[in-house]
Design a protein around this motif. Structure first.
Motif, PDB file in Angstrom:
ATOM      1  N   MET A 112       6.159  47.682  15.409  1.00 31.95           N
ATOM      2  CA  MET A 112       5.027  46.799  15.437  1.00 31.95           C
ATOM      3  C   MET A 112       5.166  45.382  15.890  1.00 31.95           C
ATOM      4  O   MET A 112       4.373  44.733  16.505  1.00 31.95           O
ATOM      5  N   GLU A 113       6.382  44.841  15.844  1.00 30.67           N
ATOM      6  CA  GLU A 113       6.786  43.587  16.424  1.00 30.67           C
ATOM      7  C   GLU A 113       6.682  43.487  17.838  1.00 30.67           C
ATOM      8  O   GLU A 113       6.317  42.772  18.560  1.00 30.67           O
ATOM      9  N   ALA A 114       7.291  44.772  18.171  1.00 30.55           N
ATOM     10  CA  ALA A 114       7.264  44.905  19.996  1.00 30.55           C
ATOM     11  C   ALA A 114       5.868  44.905  20.296  1.00 30.55           C
ATOM     12  O   ALA A 114       5.650  44.700  21.429  1.00 30.55           O
ATOM     13  N   ARG A 115       4.877  45.546  19.744  1.00 32.37           N
ATOM     14  CA  ARG A 115       3.577  45.380  20.239  1.00 32.37           C
ATOM     15  C   ARG A 115       2.828  44.290  19.651  1.00 32.37           C
ATOM     16  O   ARG A 115       1.683  44.172  19.758  1.00 32.37           O
ATOM     17  N   LYS A 116       3.526  43.180  19.225  1.00 26.41           N
ATOM     18  CA  LYS A 116       3.113  41.798  18.791  1.00 26.41           C
ATOM     19  C   LYS A 116       1.828  41.886  17.976  1.00 26.41           C
ATOM     20  O   LYS A 116       0.904  41.134  18.353  1.00 26.41           O
TER      21      LYS A 116
ATOM     22  N   GLY B  33       2.487  41.231  14.832  1.00 27.60           N
ATOM     23  CA  GLY B  33       2.817  40.346  13.711  1.00 27.60           C
ATOM     24  C   GLY B  33       4.233  39.915  13.978  1.00 27.60           C
ATOM     25  O   GLY B  33       5.039  40.025  14.909  1.00 27.60           O
ATOM     26  N   VAL B  34       5.182  39.619  12.947  1.00 34.30           N
ATOM     27  CA  VAL B  34       6.151  39.019  12.864  1.00 34.30           C
ATOM     28  C   VAL B  34       7.089  39.172  11.751  1.00 34.30           C
ATOM     29  O   VAL B  34       6.552  39.503  10.709  1.00 34.30           O
ATOM     30  N   GLN B  35       8.359  39.679  11.927  1.00 38.97           N
ATOM     31  CA  GLN B  35       9.258  39.762  10.703  1.00 38.97           C
ATOM     32  C   GLN B  35       9.864  38.607  10.122  1.00 38.97           C
ATOM     33  O   GLN B  35      10.163  37.840  10.936  1.00 38.97           O
TER      34      GLN B  35
ATOM     35  N   GLY C 283       7.667  30.217   7.372  1.00 40.79           N
ATOM     36  CA  GLY C 283       7.525  30.214   8.637  1.00 40.79           C
ATOM     37  C   GLY C 283       6.578  31.462   9.451  1.00 40.79           C
ATOM     38  O   GLY C 283       5.894  31.478  10.102  1.00 40.79           O
ATOM     39  N   ALA C 284       7.020  32.571   8.545  1.00 39.24           N
ATOM     40  CA  ALA C 284       6.602  33.810   9.425  1.00 39.24           C
ATOM     41  C   ALA C 284       4.995  34.036   8.722  1.00 39.24           C
ATOM     42  O   ALA C 284       4.120  34.279   9.607  1.00 39.24           O
ATOM     43  N   VAL C 285       4.703  33.465   7.564  1.00 41.95           N
ATOM     44  CA  VAL C 285       3.305  33.483   6.904  1.00 41.95           C
ATOM     45  C   VAL C 285       2.407  32.346   7.924  1.00 41.95           C
ATOM     46  O   VAL C 285       1.339  32.834   8.388  1.00 41.95           O
ATOM     47  N   ARG C 286       3.056  31.359   8.109  1.00 40.58           N
ATOM     48  CA  ARG C 286       2.350  30.158   8.957  1.00 40.58           C
ATOM     49  C   ARG C 286       1.975  30.814  10.195  1.00 40.58           C
ATOM     50  O   ARG C 286       0.981  30.537  11.070  1.00 40.58           O
TER      51      ARG C 286
END
Length: 315
Positions: free
Chosen positions: A242-246, A248-250, A267-270
């Motif tokens: 999913m991160e590779a498909r952009k 979201g963020v880990q 930082g990830a939530v923001r």
């Protein structure tokens, strides 16, 4: 128990993982990114003998040897690179089932929980992060505190379906003063949470998830960017996909033990909810994935094809 094959009963095996997971495990494709050390070490559970006297890997191999075919919860539209590479596994045909998405209107409504419904209605549109990390692998008390303080530090509204750590007194589950400091901005649920109804609500703008297959599908069914905190099994590979498909963020993790800090959570939530540039990218890509998940006709065709593939075994 007498094996089913003694009675000539056809058996199918459901693969609990993405096609990408199985193509990397079998060496058909390289993994997009190497797994962190803590994830590799946790995979040792696959070779640990359980109460049955068998390891998970032995059980998988035995089931594979005795089944007639395999089904996988995926489709070419979801994994265009991997599904075509997996027509068979262990000499058995692999048949895509589609994503089996739930109905957007399914499940109990948030209206059945007055506190949840009231809280959501009071939040601005697309402002809140929904936090749910599944029921299989609860966080330890220290990590629950870091997650809580990270949500507080992020400054965004949040609704959290929290599974309490084992052996921890209720008074010690959350950091001292946390609920008072976040009152009105955050809601912590320690019982059953109407996940589908929460995700469907207009106040929710991101989903902090452990990246189980079902949770990813449910989050993307509503086009939500993902904040990813995988724990075990296929969750790490799912998160990297999913991160590779952009979409979201880990949450950054310590390579050795998988720990994370409140700053990493914030930082990830923001990035998913507040930062305009990153959120715009995540939302655009999550919407593309939403089109695939929500295409009910596509997934019904996969079910119809699967049924047709079963017919020879009925003869």
């Amino acid at each position: 128990m007498t094996p089913a094959r003694v009675y000539q009963v056809p058996c199918g095996m459901l693969l609990l993982g993405t096609a990408t997971l199985f193509t990397t495990w079998t060496g058909l494709t390289p993994e997009a990114a190497p797994p962190p050390r803590f994830e590799t070490e946790r995979r040792s559970v696959m070779t640990t003998r359980r109460a049955s006297g068998m390891t998970s890997m032995e059980r998988f191999s035995l089931t594979l040897s005795r089944c007639n075919l395999l089904a996988i919860r995926s489709c070419v539209e979801w994994e265009p690179e991997s599904v075509p590479l997996l027509p068979t596994l262990g000499g058995k045909p692999v048949i895509p089932l589609g994503l089996l998405p739930p109905s957007p209107d399914g499940g109990r409504g948030a209206g059945e929980d007055a506190a949840v419904s009231c809280w959501l209605d009071q939040q601005p549109a697309r402002s809140a992060v929904y936090v749910a990390l599944g029921s299989e692998v609860p966080l330890c008390a220290e990590q629950v505190h870091e997650l809580a303080l990270g949500l507080e530090l992020a400054g965004t509204p949040f609704i959290w379906a929290l599974r309490k750590p084992d052996g921890v007194a209720d008074a010690d589950v959350l950091p001292p003063g946390f609920e008072e400091r976040t009152r009105g901005r955050g809601l912590v649920l320690t019982g059953w949470a109407p996940q589908m109804s929460i995700l469907a609500h207009g106040a929710v703008g991101a989903f902090l998830t452990h990246c189980g297959c079902s949770s990813i599908i449910e989050g993307l069914l509503f086009g939500h960017p993902l904040v990813m905190l995988p724990m075990l099994g296929d969750q790490g590979p799912n998160a990297r996909l999913m991160e590779a498909r952009k979409v979201g963020v880990q949450v950054p993790r310590n390579e050795d033990d998988g720990s994370f800090s409140r700053e990493d959570v914030a930082g990830a939530v923001r990035a998913a909810l507040v930062d305009e540039e990153t959120r715009r990218i995540f939302v655009a890509n999550a919407k593309k994935m939403q089109e695939i998940v929500a295409d009910s006709e596509c997934h019904e065709r996969y079910i119809d094809d699967f049924i047709q593939q079963l017919r020879p075994y009925q003869e």
